[in-house]
Design an enzyme around this catalytic site. Structure first.
Site, PDB file in Angstrom:
ATOM      1  N   SER A  98     -26.922 -12.483 -59.096  1.00  0.00           N
ATOM      2  CA  SER A  98     -26.855 -13.626 -58.168  1.00  0.00           C
ATOM      3  C   SER A  98     -28.300 -14.544 -58.670  1.00  0.00           C
ATOM      4  O   SER A  98     -28.557 -14.766 -59.836  1.00  0.00           O
ATOM      5  CB  SER A  98     -26.429 -13.452 -56.858  1.00  0.00           C
ATOM      6  OG  SER A  98     -26.024 -14.801 -56.464  1.00  0.00           O
ATOM      7  N   ASP A 110     -14.933 -13.914 -58.640  1.00  0.00           N
ATOM      8  CA  ASP A 110     -16.001 -14.186 -57.818  1.00  0.00           C
ATOM      9  C   ASP A 110     -15.826 -15.562 -57.128  1.00  0.00           C
ATOM     10  O   ASP A 110     -15.663 -16.452 -57.707  1.00  0.00           O
ATOM     11  CB  ASP A 110     -17.320 -14.410 -58.718  1.00  0.00           C
ATOM     12  CG  ASP A 110     -18.426 -14.482 -57.857  1.00  0.00           C
ATOM     13  OD1 ASP A 110     -18.588 -15.084 -57.085  1.00  0.00           O
ATOM     14  OD2 ASP A 110     -19.645 -14.103 -58.540  1.00  0.00           O
ATOM     15  N   HIS A 164     -17.977 -11.050 -55.854  1.00  0.00           N
ATOM     16  CA  HIS A 164     -19.294 -11.206 -55.885  1.00  0.00           C
ATOM     17  C   HIS A 164     -19.994 -10.164 -55.539  1.00  0.00           C
ATOM     18  O   HIS A 164     -20.807 -10.082 -54.586  1.00  0.00           O
ATOM     19  CB  HIS A 164     -19.712 -12.475 -55.275  1.00  0.00           C
ATOM     20  CG  HIS A 164     -21.112 -13.110 -55.494  1.00  0.00           C
ATOM     21  ND1 HIS A 164     -21.514 -13.618 -56.697  1.00  0.00           N
ATOM     22  CD2 HIS A 164     -22.340 -13.294 -54.723  1.00  0.00           C
ATOM     23  CE1 HIS A 164     -22.926 -14.015 -56.483  1.00  0.00           C
ATOM     24  NE2 HIS A 164     -23.346 -13.691 -55.538  1.00  0.00           N
TER      25      HIS A 164
END
Length: 232
Positions: free
Chosen positions: A122, A177, A211
């Site tokens: 991320s 995600d 995610h």
């Protein structure tokens, strides 16, 4: 090992998994927003190679605009998570210099830069991409999980001094995600192909993955590390 970790602030507190035999390579892995190096150190433990040292630093705690200015671990400020969101240019560049300081420290301690992989998840993956593409040291590879390229409009010019235009990049993304949509990851992969050799970009997606990471993704990361950092 010689050298003083205290001279590199992020290293002094980082979670470090030492090699279990002669250390000939290093993986530096950066966590996402609000996290710490501990979780990813556990993930690295599950795929570790005996001759590789793994360094999982902790981001500094700063106010984050995206989260109502709450103070939390963050490599740089985030204003939004879309390709057109304003960005913390000064913070991104400062963070990249701090990661380059870790790379320089490992090189001074005897690990050539082409035996170092830089990766992250991320926001950490985003910083890994930006750091590698603005770094003069040639790395063994870059891993970007569920991420994007910060300051993407400054590229390819921003990579003019990069030693990594021939470096392999593994990008992985969950197809479900909700935070960094997979389309954003695909756009990032296409942008990367204008900066580095297109054949050096591998973009893997995972059905049903949100995610986060999954065993198949971590297996791909392990294979990439093993290929880019073979035993010597």
């Amino acid at each position: 090992m010689c050298g003083n970790n205290m001279s590199v602030p992020l290293l002094a507190e980082a979670v470090t998994l030492s090699a279990t035999e002669k250390e000939t390579a290093v993986v530096i892995f950066l966590h996402g927003l609000g996290d710490s190096g501990h979780g990813w150190a556990d993930s690295m433990m599950s795929i570790r190679l005996p001759y590789v040292k793994y360094i999982c630093p902790h981001a500094p705690r700063i106010p984050v605009t995206l989260n109502m200015k709450m103070t939390m671990p963050s490599w740089f400020d985030l204003m939004g998570l879309s390709p057109e969101s304003p960005e913390d240019e000064a913070g991104i560049k400062r963070a990249a210099e701090n990661i380059k300081a870790i790379i320089d420290h490992e090189v001074k301690n005897g690990i050539p830069s082409n035996r170092i992989i830089l990766g992250g998840f991320s926001q950490g993956g985003a910083l890994s991409l930006y750091t590698a593409l603005t770094c003069q040291q040639q790395l063994a590879g870059v891993v970007g999980l569920s991420c994007w390229l910060p300051l993407h409009k400054t590229f390819p010019q921003a990579a003019s001094v990069s030693g990594n235009k021939g470096t392999r990049i593994l990008q992985c993304h969950g197809e479900m995600d909700p935070m960094i949509p997979v389309q954003f990851g695909a756009m990032t992969a296409e942008k990367l192909k204008t900066i580095v050799s297109p054949e050096n970009i591998t973009f893997c997606t995972y059905p049903g993955l949100m995610h986060s990471s999954c065993p198949q993704e971590m297996s791909a990361v392990k294979d990439f590390i093993q290929k880019q950092l073979p035993r010597v």
